[in-house]
Design an enzyme around this catalytic site. Structure first.
Site, PDB file in Angstrom:
ATOM      1  N   SER A   1      71.332  88.874 -32.998  1.00  0.00           N
ATOM      2  CA  SER A   1      70.013  88.254 -32.838  1.00  0.00           C
ATOM      3  C   SER A   1      69.299  88.863 -31.632  1.00  0.00           C
ATOM      4  CB  SER A   1      70.128  86.732 -32.641  1.00  0.00           C
ATOM      5  OG  SER A   1      70.786  86.431 -31.417  1.00  0.00           O
TER       6      SER A   1
ATOM      7  N   ARG B   1      76.080  84.224 -38.140  1.00  0.00           N
ATOM      8  CA  ARG B   1      74.940  84.980 -37.605  1.00  0.00           C
ATOM      9  C   ARG B   1      75.084  86.472 -37.875  1.00  0.00           C
ATOM     10  NH1 ARG B   1      73.457  82.424 -31.644  1.00  0.00           N
ATOM     11  NH2 ARG B   1      72.884  80.337 -32.363  1.00  0.00           N
TER      12      ARG B   1
ATOM     13  N   ASP C   1      82.072 105.882 -47.251  1.00  0.00           N
ATOM     14  CA  ASP C   1      81.394 106.962 -46.562  1.00  0.00           C
ATOM     15  C   ASP C   1      79.905 106.725 -46.430  1.00  0.00           C
ATOM     16  OD1 ASP C   1      83.765 108.323 -46.266  1.00  0.00           O
ATOM     17  OD2 ASP C   1      83.536 109.374 -48.176  1.00  0.00           O
TER      18      ASP C   1
ATOM     19  N   SER D   1      71.195  93.436 -17.935  1.00  0.00           N
ATOM     20  CA  SER D   1      71.209  92.514 -16.798  1.00  0.00           C
ATOM     21  C   SER D   1      70.014  91.581 -16.937  1.00  0.00           C
ATOM     22  CB  SER D   1      71.226  93.278 -15.475  1.00  0.00           C
ATOM     23  OG  SER D   1      70.074  94.075 -15.319  1.00  0.00           O
TER      24      SER D   1
END
Length: 254
Positions: A14, A40, A64, A146
């Protein structure tokens, strides 16, 4: 991006992670998405298969032909992360967007919420780097996510500031230790993702997001695709490592 490479996106079911998976497919990569919820992951896989990104190639015509796979894994659990990379095998790039990051006054945060944050934003990324690095081909990369709180903390965001700051320090250390694998982070600010859906009603959500957007020099909130573009840049540029790329509409300045 290497069109023949594999990109593993932990947190790819998500929001930003899903956008990274979509962009990676568009760039020609084979993609593995991983996350805690099988439901999900299945929904994300179905959504990606219905996009305009080479739908025939995503249609499991044979082993493949499959360019998209999904594996359940909790990044905060070393055993699950180890199993994930044993299943994946060789890869070119790792992207980590997973986070379990509650906000609230530092004096009222529970021990459980602190431990979950540390596992998802510090231990988990380190687990992932530890297990992925021996399997990453050269030139390859690791990109973490971050957050602007590391540079511009706000009341109620002490935990976010702490774990994101630690993650950015980890990026610099791993860039040295894992070289020539490149290690970077993208630092988003306010991004319109499903995380805002906890707000009471769509009207409340829209009003809140519009107010936040008006405060930014960019005059809009980020979109998951904006962060995916930043990740794609870090994957593609083999001279960038040990860097935190801010993609937050100059939120750091306001």
């Amino acid at each position: 991006m290497n069109a023949n490479g594999m990109v593993v996106v932990i947190g790819g079911s998500s929001g930003i992670g899903l956008a990274v998976a979509r962009r990676s497919l568009a760039d020609g990569a084979t993609v593995v998405i991983a996350g805690r919820s099988r439901q999900r992951l299945d929904a994300a896989r179905a959504e990606l298969a219905q996009t305009e990104v080479a739908p025939t190639e995503l249609a499991q015509a044979g082993p493949d032909a499959v360019r998209l796979s999904a594996y359940p894994a909790d990044i905060g659990d070393l055993a699950q992360v180890t199993r994930l990379f044993e299943q994946v095998g060789t890869l070119s790039h790792l992207v980590v967007t997973a986070a379990d990051l509650p906000y609230g006054p530092a004096v009222s945060l529970s021990e459980d919420s602190m431990v979950r944050a540390v596992r998802s934003k510090i231990l988990g990324p380190l687990f992932a780097a530890q297990q992925a690095a021996p399997r990453i081909t050269t030139p390859g990369s690791i990109t973490f996510t971050s957050g602007v709180a590391a540079s511009r903390p706000a009341p109620g965001g002490a935990l976010a500031a702490t774990v994101n700051g630690a993650l950015e320090a980890m990026v610099r250390a791993l860039a040295l230790e894992l070289a020539p694998i490149r290690v970077n982070a993208v630092s988003p600010g306010w991004v319109d993702t499903p995380v805002w859906d906890h707000l009471a009603t769509p009207d409340v959500k829209n009003a809140r997001l519009a107010g936040l957007a008006a405060r930014l020099p960019a005059r809009r909130l980020g979109r998951p695709e904006d962060i995916a573009n930043a990740v794609a840049f870090l994957i593609a540029d083999d001279f960038v490592t040990g860097t935190v790329l801010h993609a937050e509409g100059a939120q750091i300045l306001v």
